[in-house]
Design a protein around this motif. Structure first.
Motif, PDB file in Angstrom:
ATOM      1  N   ALA A  37      22.194  84.462  37.693  1.00 15.27           N
ATOM      2  CA  ALA A  37      21.795  83.331  37.318  1.00 15.27           C
ATOM      3  C   ALA A  37      20.898  82.138  37.365  1.00 15.27           C
ATOM      4  CB  ALA A  37      22.827  82.693  35.892  1.00 15.27           C
ATOM      5  N   GLU A  38      20.862  81.755  38.861  1.00 16.79           N
ATOM      6  CA  GLU A  38      19.924  81.139  38.962  1.00 16.79           C
ATOM      7  C   GLU A  38      19.093  82.152  39.791  1.00 16.79           C
ATOM      8  OE1 GLU A  38      19.871  78.297  43.396  1.00 16.79           O
ATOM      9  OE2 GLU A  38      21.247  77.161  41.534  1.00 16.79           O
ATOM     10  N   ASP A  39      19.186  82.943  40.836  1.00 18.46           N
ATOM     11  CA  ASP A  39      18.183  83.632  40.909  1.00 18.46           C
ATOM     12  C   ASP A  39      16.748  83.927  40.203  1.00 18.46           C
ATOM     13  OD1 ASP A  39      18.387  82.868  43.938  1.00 18.46           O
ATOM     14  OD2 ASP A  39      20.281  84.936  44.130  1.00 18.46           O
ATOM     15  N   LYS A  42      14.535  82.403  38.983  1.00 15.42           N
ATOM     16  CA  LYS A  42      13.695  81.831  39.998  1.00 15.42           C
ATOM     17  C   LYS A  42      12.566  83.046  39.650  1.00 15.42           C
ATOM     18  CE  LYS A  42      12.776  79.172  42.985  1.00 15.42           C
ATOM     19  NZ  LYS A  42      11.254  78.211  43.302  1.00 15.42           N
ATOM     20  N   LEU A  43      13.296  84.020  38.779  1.00 15.58           N
ATOM     21  CA  LEU A  43      12.514  85.176  39.418  1.00 15.58           C
ATOM     22  C   LEU A  43      11.556  85.490  38.232  1.00 15.58           C
ATOM     23  CD1 LEU A  43      14.386  88.404  40.250  1.00 15.58           C
ATOM     24  CD2 LEU A  43      12.941  86.831  41.748  1.00 15.58           C
ATOM     25  N   LYS A  44      11.910  84.608  36.999  1.00 15.38           N
ATOM     26  CA  LYS A  44      11.056  84.068  36.170  1.00 15.38           C
ATOM     27  C   LYS A  44       9.696  83.152  36.050  1.00 15.38           C
ATOM     28  CE  LYS A  44      14.197  84.665  32.191  1.00 15.38           C
ATOM     29  NZ  LYS A  44      15.023  84.613  31.527  1.00 15.38           N
ATOM     30  N   GLU A  45      10.555  81.698  36.911  1.00 13.78           N
ATOM     31  CA  GLU A  45       9.107  81.041  37.227  1.00 13.78           C
ATOM     32  C   GLU A  45       7.990  82.300  38.398  1.00 13.78           C
ATOM     33  OE1 GLU A  45      10.851  78.090  39.944  1.00 13.78           O
ATOM     34  OE2 GLU A  45      12.288  77.504  38.329  1.00 13.78           O
ATOM     35  N   LEU A  46       9.027  82.901  39.037  1.00 13.78           N
ATOM     36  CA  LEU A  46       7.709  83.463  39.849  1.00 13.78           C
ATOM     37  C   LEU A  46       7.283  84.420  39.441  1.00 13.78           C
ATOM     38  CD1 LEU A  46       9.771  83.730  42.799  1.00 13.78           C
ATOM     39  CD2 LEU A  46       7.781  82.264  42.695  1.00 13.78           C
ATOM     40  N   GLN A  47       7.323  84.572  37.959  1.00 13.05           N
ATOM     41  CA  GLN A  47       6.370  85.819  36.535  1.00 13.05           C
ATOM     42  C   GLN A  47       7.013  87.366  37.777  1.00 13.05           C
ATOM     43  OE1 GLN A  47       3.211  84.393  35.920  1.00 13.05           O
ATOM     44  NE2 GLN A  47       3.771  83.084  34.339  1.00 13.05           N
ATOM     45  N   ILE A  48       8.022  87.681  38.462  1.00 12.89           N
ATOM     46  CA  ILE A  48       8.583  88.599  38.771  1.00 12.89           C
ATOM     47  C   ILE A  48      10.213  89.826  38.360  1.00 12.89           C
ATOM     48  CG2 ILE A  48       9.296  88.352  41.151  1.00 12.89           C
ATOM     49  CD1 ILE A  48       7.005  90.084  42.283  1.00 12.89           C
ATOM     50  N   THR A  49       9.588  91.016  38.785  1.00 15.65           N
ATOM     51  CA  THR A  49      11.475  91.512  38.089  1.00 15.65           C
ATOM     52  C   THR A  49      12.135  91.414  39.375  1.00 15.65           C
ATOM     53  OG1 THR A  49      10.671  93.460  38.273  1.00 15.65           O
ATOM     54  CG2 THR A  49      10.248  92.391  35.773  1.00 15.65           C
ATOM     55  N   LYS A  50      12.960  91.886  39.316  1.00 12.80           N
ATOM     56  CA  LYS A  50      13.758  92.681  40.187  1.00 12.80           C
ATOM     57  C   LYS A  50      13.913  93.969  40.659  1.00 12.80           C
ATOM     58  CE  LYS A  50      18.019  93.068  37.776  1.00 12.80           C
ATOM     59  NZ  LYS A  50      18.044  94.573  37.805  1.00 12.80           N
ATOM     60  N   ILE A 125      20.277  93.881  44.733  1.00 14.36           N
ATOM     61  CA  ILE A 125      19.049  92.979  43.890  1.00 14.36           C
ATOM     62  C   ILE A 125      18.449  93.997  42.875  1.00 14.36           C
ATOM     63  CG2 ILE A 125      16.384  92.380  44.029  1.00 14.36           C
ATOM     64  CD1 ILE A 125      17.182  91.589  47.247  1.00 14.36           C
ATOM     65  N   ARG A 126      17.545  95.300  43.336  1.00 13.89           N
ATOM     66  CA  ARG A 126      17.584  96.508  42.054  1.00 13.89           C
ATOM     67  C   ARG A 126      18.598  96.773  41.478  1.00 13.89           C
ATOM     68  NH1 ARG A 126      14.196 100.187  41.924  1.00 13.89           N
ATOM     69  NH2 ARG A 126      13.930 100.291  44.789  1.00 13.89           N
ATOM     70  N   ASN A 127      19.986  96.946  41.412  1.00 10.25           N
ATOM     71  CA  ASN A 127      21.264  96.818  40.345  1.00 10.25           C
ATOM     72  C   ASN A 127      21.580  96.076  40.278  1.00 10.25           C
ATOM     73  OD1 ASN A 127      20.931  99.756  40.928  1.00 10.25           O
ATOM     74  ND2 ASN A 127      22.236  99.962  42.268  1.00 10.25           N
ATOM     75  N   HIS A 128      22.126  95.079  40.680  1.00 10.17           N
ATOM     76  CA  HIS A 128      22.208  93.418  39.838  1.00 10.17           C
ATOM     77  C   HIS A 128      21.965  92.136  40.220  1.00 10.17           C
ATOM     78  CE1 HIS A 128      25.551  95.680  40.209  1.00 10.17           C
ATOM     79  NE2 HIS A 128      24.983  96.752  41.161  1.00 10.17           N
ATOM     80  N   GLY A 129      20.446  92.338  40.422  1.00  4.74           N
ATOM     81  CA  GLY A 129      20.002  90.670  41.049  1.00  4.74           C
ATOM     82  C   GLY A 129      20.402  89.828  41.965  1.00  4.74           C
TER      83      GLY A 129
END
Length: 150
Positions: A37-39, A42-50, A125-129
């Motif tokens: 959830a924390e990571d 961070k991805l939302k802040e960076l505007q990118i997907t796993k 990363i791909r399957n679970h973030g």
């Protein structure tokens, strides 16, 4: 938080000595879902997907793998090398199949960032973030990873 039997089993498999000697949590005492959830924030802040991150990591991995443990230079920016290890590993998330062992090292010469990952990191990363817990041997900080590979 009530956990399913599968979630309990995954949390156990992330600990040292179950799937790997070091485990995947490092010094992080949080539940793996809190780490994810924390990571994800961070991805939302960076505007990118796993998925975009995993695709980019796989791109570098594929090129590096074709170079038979020799360093590859990509776009005059990235030095990347795949060091093959014997054997395969299972995912602590109980995904189907075995994943090749290996270590990919990437150096972004533009910003001098260096990152290392494994094929298992790409899958998690791909399957679970899941970028692993703080202090884990193969923990990838999302912000540093993104700056290094994009």
């Amino acid at each position: 938080m009530k956990q399913t039997p599968k979630e309990i089993q995954i949390q156990e498999r992330l600990k040292p000595g179950i799937v790997t000697l070091e485990g995947f949590l490092g010094k992080d005492k949080r539940h793996y879902q809190e780490i994810i959830a924390e990571d994800q924030e961070k991805l939302k802040e960076l505007q990118i997907t796993k998925e975009l991150i995993a695709d980019r990591m796989q791109y570098f991995t594929d090129i590096a793998l074709m170079n038979n443990d020799e360093e590859a230079i990509i776009d005059d920016i990235y030095n990347v090398q795949y060091l093959t290890e014997r054997g395969k590993i299972v995912s602590p998330f109980m995904d189907k199949g075995l994943i090749a062992k290996g270590r990919i090292t990437l150096h972004n010469k533009t910003n001098d960032l260096k990152v290392c990952w494994t094929p298992l990191n790409i899958s998690m990363i791909r399957n679970h973030g899941f970028f692993e817990g703080k202090g884990a041997k193969h923990r990838l900080e999302p912000e540093i990873l993104v700056k290094a590979i994009f």
